[in-house]
Design a protein around this motif. Structure first.
Motif, PDB file in Angstrom:
ATOM      1  N   LEU A   2     -28.066 -22.118   0.608  1.00 27.59           N
ATOM      2  CA  LEU A   2     -26.651 -22.402   0.797  1.00 27.59           C
ATOM      3  C   LEU A   2     -26.416 -23.436   1.888  1.00 27.59           C
ATOM      4  CD1 LEU A   2     -25.013 -18.883   0.531  1.00 27.59           C
ATOM      5  CD2 LEU A   2     -25.004 -20.702  -1.147  1.00 27.59           C
ATOM      6  N   VAL A   3     -27.340 -23.550   2.824  1.00 27.43           N
ATOM      7  CA  VAL A   3     -27.177 -24.485   3.916  1.00 27.43           C
ATOM      8  C   VAL A   3     -27.147 -25.918   3.399  1.00 27.43           C
ATOM      9  CG1 VAL A   3     -28.219 -25.331   6.053  1.00 27.43           C
ATOM     10  CG2 VAL A   3     -28.327 -22.904   5.496  1.00 27.43           C
ATOM     11  N   ARG A   4     -27.864 -26.191   2.332  1.00 26.29           N
ATOM     12  CA  ARG A   4     -27.936 -27.541   1.785  1.00 26.29           C
ATOM     13  C   ARG A   4     -26.738 -27.902   0.923  1.00 26.29           C
ATOM     14  NH1 ARG A   4     -33.920 -26.581  -0.139  1.00 26.29           N
ATOM     15  NH2 ARG A   4     -34.910 -26.496   1.872  1.00 26.29           N
ATOM     16  N   ARG A   5     -25.954 -26.963   0.549  1.00 29.81           N
ATOM     17  CA  ARG A   5     -24.816 -27.220  -0.333  1.00 29.81           C
ATOM     18  C   ARG A   5     -23.593 -27.594   0.475  1.00 29.81           C
ATOM     19  NH1 ARG A   5     -25.051 -22.975  -5.168  1.00 29.81           N
ATOM     20  NH2 ARG A   5     -27.275 -22.776  -5.310  1.00 29.81           N
ATOM     21  N   ASN A   6     -22.661 -28.296  -0.184  1.00 34.00           N
ATOM     22  CA  ASN A   6     -21.408 -28.550   0.521  1.00 34.00           C
ATOM     23  C   ASN A   6     -20.574 -27.279   0.512  1.00 34.00           C
ATOM     24  OD1 ASN A   6     -19.645 -28.383  -1.778  1.00 34.00           O
ATOM     25  ND2 ASN A   6     -20.182 -30.472  -2.329  1.00 34.00           N
ATOM     26  N   ALA A   7     -19.504 -27.278   1.274  1.00 32.35           N
ATOM     27  CA  ALA A   7     -18.702 -26.066   1.441  1.00 32.35           C
ATOM     28  C   ALA A   7     -18.150 -25.554   0.119  1.00 32.35           C
ATOM     29  CB  ALA A   7     -17.571 -26.331   2.430  1.00 32.35           C
ATOM     30  N   GLY A   8     -17.686 -26.439  -0.733  1.00 29.61           N
ATOM     31  CA  GLY A   8     -17.138 -26.023  -2.022  1.00 29.61           C
ATOM     32  C   GLY A   8     -18.164 -25.344  -2.911  1.00 29.61           C
ATOM     33  N   PHE A  11     -18.991 -21.917  -1.422  1.00 29.65           N
ATOM     34  CA  PHE A  11     -17.910 -20.979  -1.699  1.00 29.65           C
ATOM     35  C   PHE A  11     -17.980 -20.503  -3.147  1.00 29.65           C
ATOM     36  CE2 PHE A  11     -13.398 -20.208  -2.889  1.00 29.65           C
ATOM     37  CZ  PHE A  11     -13.186 -19.116  -2.078  1.00 29.65           C
ATOM     38  N   GLU A  12     -18.193 -21.413  -4.065  1.00 33.67           N
ATOM     39  CA  GLU A  12     -18.300 -21.043  -5.483  1.00 33.67           C
ATOM     40  C   GLU A  12     -19.451 -20.058  -5.700  1.00 33.67           C
ATOM     41  OE1 GLU A  12     -18.921 -23.053  -9.894  1.00 33.67           O
ATOM     42  OE2 GLU A  12     -18.947 -24.316  -8.125  1.00 33.67           O
ATOM     43  N   HIS A  13     -20.563 -20.302  -5.052  1.00 32.50           N
ATOM     44  CA  HIS A  13     -21.717 -19.403  -5.176  1.00 32.50           C
ATOM     45  C   HIS A  13     -21.366 -17.996  -4.689  1.00 32.50           C
ATOM     46  CE1 HIS A  13     -25.872 -18.021  -5.073  1.00 32.50           C
ATOM     47  NE2 HIS A  13     -25.623 -17.569  -3.861  1.00 32.50           N
ATOM     48  N   LEU A  14     -20.698 -17.913  -3.535  1.00 32.70           N
ATOM     49  CA  LEU A  14     -20.326 -16.607  -2.982  1.00 32.70           C
ATOM     50  C   LEU A  14     -19.340 -15.876  -3.892  1.00 32.70           C
ATOM     51  CD1 LEU A  14     -19.971 -17.548   0.774  1.00 32.70           C
ATOM     52  CD2 LEU A  14     -21.800 -16.220  -0.293  1.00 32.70           C
ATOM     53  N   VAL A  15     -18.369 -16.599  -4.414  1.00 30.10           N
ATOM     54  CA  VAL A  15     -17.397 -15.972  -5.316  1.00 30.10           C
ATOM     55  C   VAL A  15     -18.106 -15.435  -6.559  1.00 30.10           C
ATOM     56  CG1 VAL A  15     -15.427 -16.405  -6.838  1.00 30.10           C
ATOM     57  CG2 VAL A  15     -15.411 -17.294  -4.499  1.00 30.10           C
ATOM     58  N   LEU A  16     -18.933 -16.251  -7.164  1.00 28.92           N
ATOM     59  CA  LEU A  16     -19.638 -15.803  -8.372  1.00 28.92           C
ATOM     60  C   LEU A  16     -20.540 -14.601  -8.096  1.00 28.92           C
ATOM     61  CD1 LEU A  16     -20.549 -19.245  -9.973  1.00 28.92           C
ATOM     62  CD2 LEU A  16     -18.800 -17.620 -10.737  1.00 28.92           C
ATOM     63  N   ALA A  48     -12.048 -15.134   3.811  1.00 29.48           N
ATOM     64  CA  ALA A  48     -13.457 -15.157   4.215  1.00 29.48           C
ATOM     65  C   ALA A  48     -13.945 -16.592   4.377  1.00 29.48           C
ATOM     66  CB  ALA A  48     -14.306 -14.409   3.195  1.00 29.48           C
ATOM     67  N   PHE A  49     -13.558 -17.457   3.465  1.00 31.28           N
ATOM     68  CA  PHE A  49     -13.974 -18.855   3.545  1.00 31.28           C
ATOM     69  C   PHE A  49     -13.426 -19.497   4.819  1.00 31.28           C
ATOM     70  CE2 PHE A  49     -13.472 -23.388   2.397  1.00 31.28           C
ATOM     71  CZ  PHE A  49     -14.800 -23.676   2.160  1.00 31.28           C
ATOM     72  N   ARG A  50     -12.181 -19.232   5.116  1.00 33.90           N
ATOM     73  CA  ARG A  50     -11.558 -19.805   6.323  1.00 33.90           C
ATOM     74  C   ARG A  50     -12.173 -19.249   7.604  1.00 33.90           C
ATOM     75  NH1 ARG A  50      -5.341 -19.563   4.251  1.00 33.90           N
ATOM     76  NH2 ARG A  50      -5.442 -21.467   3.008  1.00 33.90           N
ATOM     77  N   ARG A  51     -12.618 -18.001   7.559  1.00 30.19           N
ATOM     78  CA  ARG A  51     -13.178 -17.350   8.743  1.00 30.19           C
ATOM     79  C   ARG A  51     -14.699 -17.364   8.775  1.00 30.19           C
ATOM     80  NH1 ARG A  51     -10.708 -11.577   8.878  1.00 30.19           N
ATOM     81  NH2 ARG A  51     -12.315 -11.424  10.456  1.00 30.19           N
ATOM     82  N   LEU A  52     -15.316 -18.113   7.902  1.00 32.88           N
ATOM     83  CA  LEU A  52     -16.776 -18.117   7.802  1.00 32.88           C
ATOM     84  C   LEU A  52     -17.444 -18.435   9.138  1.00 32.88           C
ATOM     85  CD1 LEU A  52     -18.797 -17.507   5.636  1.00 32.88           C
ATOM     86  CD2 LEU A  52     -18.800 -19.911   4.998  1.00 32.88           C
TER      87      LEU A  52
END
Length: 82
Positions: A2-8, A11-16, A48-52
């Motif tokens: 996840l560190v290599r991915r952009n924020a969007g 976030f999509e990965h976490l939601v899924l 959660a995304f805003r408070r990550l």
């Protein structure tokens, strides 16, 4: 990973990964009010995304932190519904 991915993408990965479990938990707390549970799940993910940046992996697992946010928001929704 996840560190290599952009924020969007992260976030999509976490939601899924968590959406089904989170929705079931919220729906259970809200006595199976599915529509409200779906709305609340979206609110929880956005919060959660805003408070990550506040998440501290040395204190808890991400899933624990996310589900505590969901529990808190669910209980608040029940109080408002009262």
């Amino acid at each position: 990973m996840l560190v290599r991915r952009n924020a969007g993408e992260a976030f999509e990965h976490l939601v899924l990964h968590y959406q089904d479990q989170l929705l079931r938990m919220i729906a259970t707390l809200l006595n199976d009010e599915r529509r409200l549970a779906e709305d609340l799940a979206q609110i929880v993910f956005v919060e959660a995304f805003r408070r990550l940046k506040d998440f501290d992996p040395s204190r808890s697992r991400f899933s624990t932190w996310l589900f505590m946010i969901a529990r808190s928001r669910s209980l608040n929704a029940l109080k408002k519904k009262g």
